[in-house]
Every structure is written in C-alpha cells, then in structure tokens.
Design a protein around this motif. Structure first.
Motif, short mmCIF file in Angstrom:
data_model
loop_
_atom_site.label_atom_id
_atom_site.label_comp_id
_atom_site.label_asym_id
_atom_site.label_seq_id
_atom_site.Cartn_x
_atom_site.Cartn_y
_atom_site.Cartn_z
N VAL A 46 0.83 -1.22 0.00
CA VAL A 46 0.00 0.00 0.00
C VAL A 46 0.86 1.27 0.00
O VAL A 46 0.33 2.37 0.12
CB VAL A 46 -0.99 0.04 1.20
N GLY A 47 2.18 1.09 -0.13
CA GLY A 47 3.04 2.24 -0.34
C GLY A 47 3.37 3.02 0.92
O GLY A 47 3.41 4.25 0.90
N ILE A 48 3.60 2.31 2.02
CA ILE A 48 4.06 2.99 3.23
C ILE A 48 5.57 2.91 3.29
O ILE A 48 6.12 1.81 3.30
CB ILE A 48 3.43 2.35 4.49
N PRO A 49 6.25 4.05 3.30
CA PRO A 49 7.71 4.00 3.32
C PRO A 49 8.23 3.52 4.68
O PRO A 49 7.57 3.74 5.70
CB PRO A 49 8.13 5.45 3.06
N ASP A 50 9.36 2.85 4.66
CA ASP A 50 9.98 2.34 5.88
C ASP A 50 8.99 1.51 6.72
O ASP A 50 8.76 1.79 7.90
CB ASP A 50 10.53 3.51 6.72
N PRO A 51 8.40 0.47 6.10
CA PRO A 51 7.30 -0.24 6.75
C PRO A 51 7.67 -0.87 8.09
O PRO A 51 6.86 -0.88 9.02
CB PRO A 51 6.91 -1.33 5.74
N ALA A 52 8.90 -1.36 8.22
CA ALA A 52 9.26 -2.04 9.47
C ALA A 52 9.15 -1.09 10.67
O ALA A 52 8.66 -1.45 11.73
CB ALA A 52 10.66 -2.61 9.36
N ALA A 53 9.60 0.16 10.45
CA ALA A 53 9.52 1.14 11.54
C ALA A 53 8.08 1.57 11.77
O ALA A 53 7.65 1.76 12.91
CB ALA A 53 10.38 2.35 11.20
N ARG A 54 7.31 1.69 10.69
CA ARG A 54 5.92 2.14 10.81
C ARG A 54 5.08 1.17 11.64
O ARG A 54 4.19 1.59 12.37
CB ARG A 54 5.28 2.27 9.42
N LEU A 55 5.34 -0.12 11.47
CA LEU A 55 4.57 -1.13 12.21
C LEU A 55 4.55 -0.83 13.70
O LEU A 55 3.57 -1.10 14.38
CB LEU A 55 5.22 -2.51 12.01
N ARG A 56 5.65 -0.29 14.19
CA ARG A 56 5.77 -0.09 15.63
C ARG A 56 5.26 1.28 16.08
O ARG A 56 5.34 1.61 17.25
CB ARG A 56 7.24 -0.25 16.05
N GLN A 57 4.76 2.08 15.13
CA GLN A 57 4.35 3.43 15.50
C GLN A 57 2.88 3.49 15.92
O GLN A 57 2.09 2.59 15.63
CB GLN A 57 4.61 4.39 14.35
N PHE A 58 2.57 4.58 16.61
CA PHE A 58 1.18 4.82 17.02
C PHE A 58 0.52 5.75 16.00
O PHE A 58 1.21 6.51 15.32
CB PHE A 58 1.16 5.44 18.41
N PRO A 59 -0.81 5.72 15.92
CA PRO A 59 -1.51 6.52 14.90
C PRO A 59 -1.09 7.99 14.88
O PRO A 59 -0.95 8.57 13.80
CB PRO A 59 -2.98 6.37 15.28
#
Ligand SMILES: Nc1ncnc2c1ncn2[C@@H]1O[C@H](COP(=O)(O)OP(=O)(O)O)[C@@H](O)[C@H]1O
Ligand SMILES: [Mg+2]
Lengths: 323, 273
Positions: free
Chosen positions: A131-144
C-alpha cells in the motif's frame, strides 16, 4: 459474489435504504455517489452486516450465494475481513490511538487465520509495502498520532486487506484528505483492485474521483438508487433529474467566471438539502427539489426503468420513453 | 498549555506516598513489636523509646499505627482489586452485549448500590463471624456496582467510535474488541475511580473495625484503635487523635489523588479550572 435484491433498511423514522438492487462481481469497481444523507454509509454498513441497532432489514443480501439478511453477528464475523472488508471516512478516528498500527493490522490475521505473531508481522510488512508505506518495518511499531492522514488511510487499507477480501468497500476514503493525497489514495485503491482481482465499492461525493476510479456508478438519493450505469455514460448523458442536478453543480474550469453582461456567474445548485428520514416524500424521494416534477412524483415511487442491460434509472418522466 | 500539575494531585500524591511508604516500611521494620504488651509502662508519654508514647496496655503507639497502616492498605487494595475486577468485567460485558442483558446487569448493579456495605458486613459477620477477610468481602461487594457502572458508561462511549467500527469490520468479536480496544481506552477512567474507591475502602475498613466487624485482636487497625481509645477519652485523648489523624491523612490523600488524576485525564474539566 454479492447481490442485493429489493433490500431495504427501515427505521421507525422511515426507510434509510429503499428496495436496493445491486450485483457485484469479482473485480468490479463500482462508484456510489450522492449528497450527504442520501444513504451511502447505510448501504456500506449493510453490506458489512453492520446496519445500526434498531434497523429492520428486508429483501435479500446474498454473499457468495448465501442470504445474510437475517444472519447473526457471529456468522457475519466469519465473512468480514475474509470476504468483505471496509475502510472508513476518517483515518484519524478509525485507528485505536493506544495501539501500535502494526498490532491493529495483524489482529485479524491472528484471529481469523491463526497466524503466529511472526507470520502475521511478515504479512503486515508486505501489506505495508504493497500500500506504499515508506519504511514499513519502523511504521509497524508506531502509534496513529505519529502518522500523517494519508499514511493512516494506507494503514487502514492494509488492515482491510489483511485477510485478502474479495470485496473492499471504501466509504468516502479521501474526503478527509488533502486533494493531492486523495488522488494517490484513489489510484492506490484502483491498483489494488486490479492486481488482486478484488471488487471495489468506492463511495464518494467527488465526481472526478469516481470518474477516475470506477467502471460503473450508482447514484443515490434519499435512500433510493436513482440511477445506475457505466460511469462514463452516466456522467455524459444522465437520465435522472437528480444526476443532472448533481453534475450541473460541479465547477467547470472551462467556463468563465463572469457572463457576457459582466455579472458574476453563480454555480448552479440543487435547492435545499436532503430531508431527514421522517420528512422524505413517500413517492419519489427527489420530489420537492426536482425541477421537472409532475403531480404523481410525490405520491408514487417511480419504478426502475432499464434502458440497456446495464443502464437504469428511476424517474416517472423516463417511463415509456427511451426504452 | 498550562503544564503545572493540579494542587490536589500534588498534595494527594505526597500524602499517599507517606501512608504507603509507612505501610511498606512496617513490613520490614517497626520500632517495637506492635502487639507487645507492657502493663507497667502503660500510658507512657512520648519518649525516645516510644515516639508517641504507649497505650492502655503499654503497646507502642507508633508501631501500632504503622502496622494498622499496612492492614488498612492491604484491605483496601484487595477489596478494590477484587470488587473492581468483577465490576469492570461486568461493565464490559454489559456494554458489549447490549440490549436486555445490559439493562439486566445494570438493574442488578442498581440493586447492589442500594445495599449498604455495613449491612452486608453485619450479615457476613452474623453468618461467618466477624473477621478482616469478611470486611474485605463486604467492601469488595460495594465496589462491584460502582465499577460496573463507570465501566459500562465509558465503554458505551468507546463502542460508538470509528476505530471500534473498523475493528468490527475486520471481523473481530466482542471479546477481542473489549480487551484490545475498549479496556485500554477506558483504563484512565477506571484508575481514577479505583483511587477514589481506595479512599472509600480505607474509611469503610476503619468503620467496620471500629464496630468490631473488621480486624480482630491482636491485628492492628486504626478503626479498632479508635474504638478502644473511646472509653479512655478523658484519660488519654491522644490515643484517639493519632489513629483519627491517620485515617484523615489516608482518606484525604487518596481522595485528592483521585480528583487530581481525574483533572489531568479529562482535559475538558481541567480547562475549566
Ligand atoms: N441509527 C440511525 N437511526 C435512524 N436513522 C439513521 C441512523 N443512521 C443514519 N440514519 C439516517 O439515514 C440516512 C442516511 O445516512 P447516511 O447513510 O449516513 O448518508 P450518507 O453516508 O450518504 O451521507 C440519514 O437520513 C440519516 O439521518
Ligand atoms: Mg456517509
């Protein structure tokens, strides 16, 4: 894969959806347009088995040939995410503020498919890439709150795709986003639908987006499906007075802002707003706001007229004509 | 934005830290054995050996107050945890299921509300004999409807939010939604309530022990110290004043802390201040 036959959603105040007929086949991209209050969200929620408490459902809603109209919540839970999925209008509000977005996206995989944490994480990672989220590994751990509106909507799309649904319903997915982000999200939904052979129901009041994204279109007003047909045809030659009004109300960049007498042109509008459920006319819902109304309109619900295999409209003035 | 902590929160936190600190210290150290009697040394004035003197049986008052603090904290903690967990579970359940089940659970909670803890404690004491654990049960019992109501009210608000709809649209069942989405988002409200109920529980324990329905000798309790001192009011009023001050400190501390937490957790309230 999904079929509505004379499907209605009734409240004590009135019908929020009246005898809707609709067929969605795998890979279809269907647009649904109409003003606020015309019943688009009610239709979307109905397709998810999430019509509000207090609603009485009638007619048939078949998913994969099985009528789900009277099925209970648990039977719907088995269909949601795996057959039908939905994304919501407000990406800000549709994510739990206290949960890492990765955990939210992984949840349906773990619950429905029994994936282990690592398996789910791997799939969430590839979905984030898709779905085109950059740096997905880091994003997984982020809050909304650490993500922008567009990225949150991408996360919600990833959540909807978690268990490979056959149909994705997007209820005004771009209304809350900046115009340029909206185009990117619209194109993403089209691409996903094509690549995955996934049907897409794209709800919006943005005519440009619907023209860009969909093959067919349903125009809704006051809980009625007033016109249906291939998107390009309906937008070019609308049959229903409401569709005409809707299209006339679009700003047209090719038109000058002032007329020949130097007076400022006003954008044509449809007078009034969609009435509340209890105030809707019994016959044609558009009666009272319609420019070409005849006496029978307010009293009698116009039948849906077919003009071609996949072209129809519900208006008394079309009856007998143009058949 | 005003980043200063509310005064009630600060004062409450200090008082709570004091009481909890003393209670914790009593686990490892008290100046004397709080139950050790010394009839010849009764009604001693404050001295180096007995900071607040001794009581009618020559027991060290400071040591008794410390042990009583520990008992009081333990009773309140167990009672609020027990009653709170049951109440929260009931509230979550009622909110998730809705309809007549929700109405039924809440009517039961109303019934529990109408039932005074004291009456329940007397009932338990009549059937099973008075004891500290029966006092705990009675206090836990009154906490159930309180937490059920708060939980159900906050949970109903969360159920209407978009992220719950999104989770439902992803096929999550009500249990998963309650656990992963509802509970974390109402935790603040529950913690605030628990802090306030902690104060109420301390007072309730003191009252029950005062009436002889709670801590039994030789266990120390502020309430029981108070009742024993009552007959000696003219002889040694300080024996009533010390436990009284302790009860006030603890109840006030938890009450203010709860109020302060509510203020910072509910921005609408704190902005009005
Ligand atoms: N729970 C409900 N009870 C009664 N009426 C409702 C309920 N939810 C929505 N409606 C009514 O249904 C109609 C359609 O609303 P909606 O589907 O949200 O429109 P749209 O999404 O096209 O803006 C509105 O008139 C609204 O007032
Ligand atoms: Mg809507």
């Amino acid at each position: 894969m999904l079929e509505l036959t004379d499907y209605s959603v009734n409240f004590s105040a009135g019908a929020a959806l009246r005898q809707a007929n609709l067929t969605i086949k795998p890979g279809d991209r269907l647009g649904i347009v109409g003003e606020s209050g015309s019943g688009k969200t009610m239709l979307a929620l109905s397709l998810m088995g999430m019509a509000p408490d207090g609603a009485t459902l009638s007619g048939a809603l078949c998913v994969d040939g099985i009528d789900m109209t009277q099925r209970n919540e648990i039977e719907w839970q088995n269909i949601r995410a795996r057959r039908v999925a939905m994304i919501f209008q407000e990406p800000m509000a549709a994510l739990n503020p206290l949960r890492r977005v990765g955990d939210t996206v992984m949840e349906p995989m773990r619950v429905h498919e029994g994936l282990s944490h690592d398996q789910a994480q791997a799939r969430a990672l590839s979905l984030f890439e898709e779905v085109g989220i950059p740096d997905p590994a880091a994003r997984l751990r982020q809050f909304p709150h650490e993500l922008s509106g567009g990225q949150r909507q991408r996360v919600l799309i990833a959540l909807a795709l978690a268990c490979n649904p056959a149909l994705l319903i997007a209820d005004e997915p771009t209304t809350a986003l900046d115009a340029n982000v909206a185009v990117l999200i619209t194109d993403l939904l089209v691409r996903l639908s094509q690549e995955r052979q996934m049907a897409l129901v794209f709800i919006t009041h943005d005519i440009a987006a619907v023209a860009r994204a969909t093959q067919d279109i349903v125009v809704m007003y006051g809980g009625d499906m007033v016109e249906y047909g291939p998107t390009a045809e309906v937008l070019k030659t609308p049959h229903h007075p409401y569709t005409k009004g809707l299209l006339d109300a679009l700003p047209d960049p090719s038109r000058t802002t002032h007329d020949a007498n130097g007076k400022r042109r006003r954008l044509p509008t449809i007078p009034g707003t969609v009435p509340q459920l209890q105030d809707l006319p019994q016959g044609c819902r558009f009666a009272g706001r319609c420019p070409v109304e005849v006496p029978q309109c307010a009293a009698q619900k116009p039948a849906t007229q077919s003009f071609a295999v996949n072209r129809s409209s519900a208006c008394h003035l079309n009856e007998g004509a143009k058949r | 934005m005003n980043r200063r902590l509310p005064t009630n929160l600060v004062i409450g936190a200090v008082l709570v830290a004091l009481v909890v600190g003393v209670a914790a210290l009593s686990l490892v150290w008290t100046p004397h054995d709080p139950t050790l009697m010394n009839i010849r040394g009764k009604f001693a004035d404050p001295s180096e050996a007995h900071w607040l003197g001794t009581d009618q049986l020559g027991r060290d008052v400071v040591s008794q107050l410390m042990a009583a603090a520990r008992n009081s904290m333990t009773v309140a903690l167990v009672a609020v945890l027990l009653g709170g967990s049951i109440g929260v579970a009931l509230g979550l359940f009622a909110s998730a299921v809705g309809g007549w089940v929700e109405d039924g659970v809440m009517r039961l909670a109303d019934l529990g509300f109408a039932f005074p803890a004291l009456l329940f404690a007397i009932m338990l004491a009549a059937v099973f004999g008075p004891s500290l654990s029966n006092a705990v049960l009675a206090i836990a019992f009154i906490n159930i409807p309180i937490f059920a109501r708060v939980t159900r009210g906050s949970a109903n608000q969360i159920w209407t939010l978009d992220y719950v709809s999104a989770s439902r649209a992803a096929g999550m069942n009500k249990f998963v939604i309650s656990r992963d989405h509802i509970l974390p988002n109402i935790a603040a409200a529950i913690i605030v309530q628990a802090t306030i109920e902690f104060a109420v529980a301390i007072l309730a324990e003191a009252a029950l022990s005062y009436l002889g329905l709670g801590a039994q000798p030789p266990a120390s309790s502020w309430g029981r110290m108070l009742s024993e001192a009552q007959t000696l009011m003219y002889l040694a009023p300080q024996l009533a004043i010390y436990p009284g001050l302790c009860i006030i400190t603890a109840v006030l501390g938890f009450g203010l802390l709860g109020d302060g937490l509510r203020d910072i957790s509910d921005p609408r309230l704190s902005r009005q201040r």
